[in-house]
Design a protein around this motif. Structure first.
Motif, PDB file in Angstrom:
ATOM      1  N   LEU A 146       0.833  -1.200   0.000  1.00 45.86           N
ATOM      2  CA  LEU A 146       0.000   0.000   0.000  1.00 45.86           C
ATOM      3  C   LEU A 146       0.869   1.252   0.000  1.00 45.86           C
ATOM      4  N   THR A 147       1.518   1.507  -1.122  1.00 43.52           N
ATOM      5  CA  THR A 147       2.355   2.697  -1.258  1.00 43.52           C
ATOM      6  C   THR A 147       1.866   3.516  -2.445  1.00 43.52           C
ATOM      7  N   SER A 151      -2.951   4.419  -3.350  1.00 41.63           N
ATOM      8  CA  SER A 151      -3.220   3.738  -2.081  1.00 41.63           C
ATOM      9  C   SER A 151      -3.658   4.734  -1.016  1.00 41.63           C
ATOM     10  N   GLU A 152      -2.978   5.882  -0.935  1.00 43.07           N
ATOM     11  CA  GLU A 152      -3.350   6.886   0.057  1.00 43.07           C
ATOM     12  C   GLU A 152      -4.794   7.333  -0.142  1.00 43.07           C
ATOM     13  N   VAL A 155      -7.366   4.223   0.519  1.00 45.69           N
ATOM     14  CA  VAL A 155      -7.427   3.891   1.952  1.00 45.69           C
ATOM     15  C   VAL A 155      -8.140   4.992   2.726  1.00 45.69           C
ATOM     16  N   VAL A 184      -5.760  -1.242  -6.085  1.00 47.86           N
ATOM     17  CA  VAL A 184      -5.661  -1.103  -4.624  1.00 47.86           C
ATOM     18  C   VAL A 184      -6.746  -1.927  -3.937  1.00 47.86           C
ATOM     19  N   TRP A 214      -1.516   0.215   6.068  1.00 49.03           N
ATOM     20  CA  TRP A 214      -1.117   1.373   5.265  1.00 49.03           C
ATOM     21  C   TRP A 214       0.039   2.122   5.927  1.00 49.03           C
ATOM     22  N   ARG A 218       3.661   2.491   3.767  1.00 44.70           N
ATOM     23  CA  ARG A 218       3.968   3.714   3.020  1.00 44.70           C
ATOM     24  C   ARG A 218       5.337   4.279   3.375  1.00 44.70           C
TER      25      ARG A 218
END
Length: 354
Positions: A146-147, A151-152, A155, A184, A214, A218
């Motif tokens: 989750l990078t 993803s940010e 999530v 994702v 997450w 990250r």
């Protein structure tokens, strides 16, 4: 190395367990046997029993997952009691994950033949090598980490909103491209962080586990230290009086009611402009203001306001406190407890237009 047949990837928990257990049974020493309880399919059994030739046995808690990453292993270990043993099974366990499991003393098996089983009483050590790469991961499949900005955004949207949600709705809420959002979602589904109907909507999100994953995955944002010549109280008053310029969002302890921060931690869309507007002075050590350049503008979306200050959303504040340059484990757990206790205070219902 085991000769891994190109069988279809097991998807149900019971099939993941059966395939992994078959490799384990094949590699047990002569005279040893294995058995398990019989739950209703498609669930995997709860306990695995390994029995020595003299009748002495050892029991393992079965933990069946579609996918396991390095960041998941510490959580799995923490969920096992001190006196219990675990047997993790998945469709595939990468070498870094296997080494993490070995380090925690957790036994495992996957559908490609990677197996490790350890016990001191009765004494047994079983080891088998399967595939060195996921045989079911084709070109273009997600990396499982989750990078990055997609993803940010995904999530954050899944944490900030509550309710059944289709992927097209998630795309609109998150501001992510269609392909990136689906990738994702697949990663989150494989890590069992959300539940989704086949070709249908997302019905449930394990948001505390998702935020932990997450935060662990990250990459930390670049940060710079500054001194506030007039002190933090003066800086906070000036920030509360701003009307939008410069763009900033307070994070870390300052975005919670855990304690009064000794160091103010802030995101700024332009660090130099923010520092100039607030008369901050660059400093190498002893900074009382840390300013980060965010990877994604999502840090400025769905913000909360505390004492006139613009702060990151609660989910983002938790991730920053759980890992990275703003890490503070005690404050992270305090905030997580608060968020869990009163979800309606910060998670917004998905609103649909007709």
């Amino acid at each position: 190395m085991a000769d891994v047949a190109p069988n279809p990837r097991p998807e149900r928990s019971i099939d993941i367990y059966r395939r992994s257990a078959a490799w384990l049974e094949e590699n047990l020493p002569p005279g040893w046997s294995m058995s398990s309880d019989r739950p209703r399919s498609p669930a995997a059994p709860n306990r695995l029993l390994i029995t020595a030739p003299d009748g002495e046995s050892v029991s393992y808690a079965i933990i069946a997952r579609k996918g396991v990453l390095s960041g998941d292993v510490a959580r799995i270990a923490s969920e096992l009691s001190d006196s219990d043993r675990g047997f993790v099974c998945a469709h595939y366990l990468s070498d870094p994950v296997r080494r993490q499991l070995d380090g925690h003393g957790i036994s495992y098996g996957d559908a490609t033949g990677n197996v490790s089983l350890l016990a001191t009483r009765p004494t047994i050590w079983v080891r088998n090598r399967g595939a060195d790469a996921d045989p079911w991961r084709g070109p273009g499949r997600p990396s499982g980490v989750l990078t990055g900005e997609p993803s940010e955004r995904v999530v954050r949207a899944l944490a900030d909103y509550v309710g059944e949600m289709s992927v097209p709705e998630l795309i609109k809420l998150s501001g992510t491209s269609t392909g990136a959002a689906y990738r994702v979602v697949e990663v989150l589904y494989e890590r069992e962080l959300l539940t989704r109907l086949p070709r249908g909507p997302i019905t449930d999100v394990r948001w505390p586990h998702m935020l932990r994953a997450w935060a662990a995955d990250r990459k930390p944002c670049p940060t710079r230290g500054f001194a506030a010549p007039g002190g933090l109280d003066d800086l906070l008053a000036r920030l509360a009086a701003t009307d939008g310029d410069p763009g900033y969002a307070v994070t870390g302890i300052g975005a919670t009611d855990y304690a009064t921060p000794a160091v103010l931690e802030v995101y700024a869309d332009d660090v130099d402009a923010f520092a100039a507007a607030m008369d901050l002075r660059p400093i190498d050590g002893g900074a009382d203001v840390m300013v980060a350049t965010p990877w994604s503008a999502v840090v400025f979306e769905r913000m909360q306001y505390r004492n006139g200050l613009r702060c990151v959303a609660p989910a983002h504040a938790y991730a920053d406190l759980a890992a990275g340059p703003f890490r503070h484990p005690d404050a992270a757990e305090y905030l997580l407890t608060t968020l869990t206790t009163d979800e309606p205070a910060w998670r917004r219902p998905v609103r649909r237009t007709r």
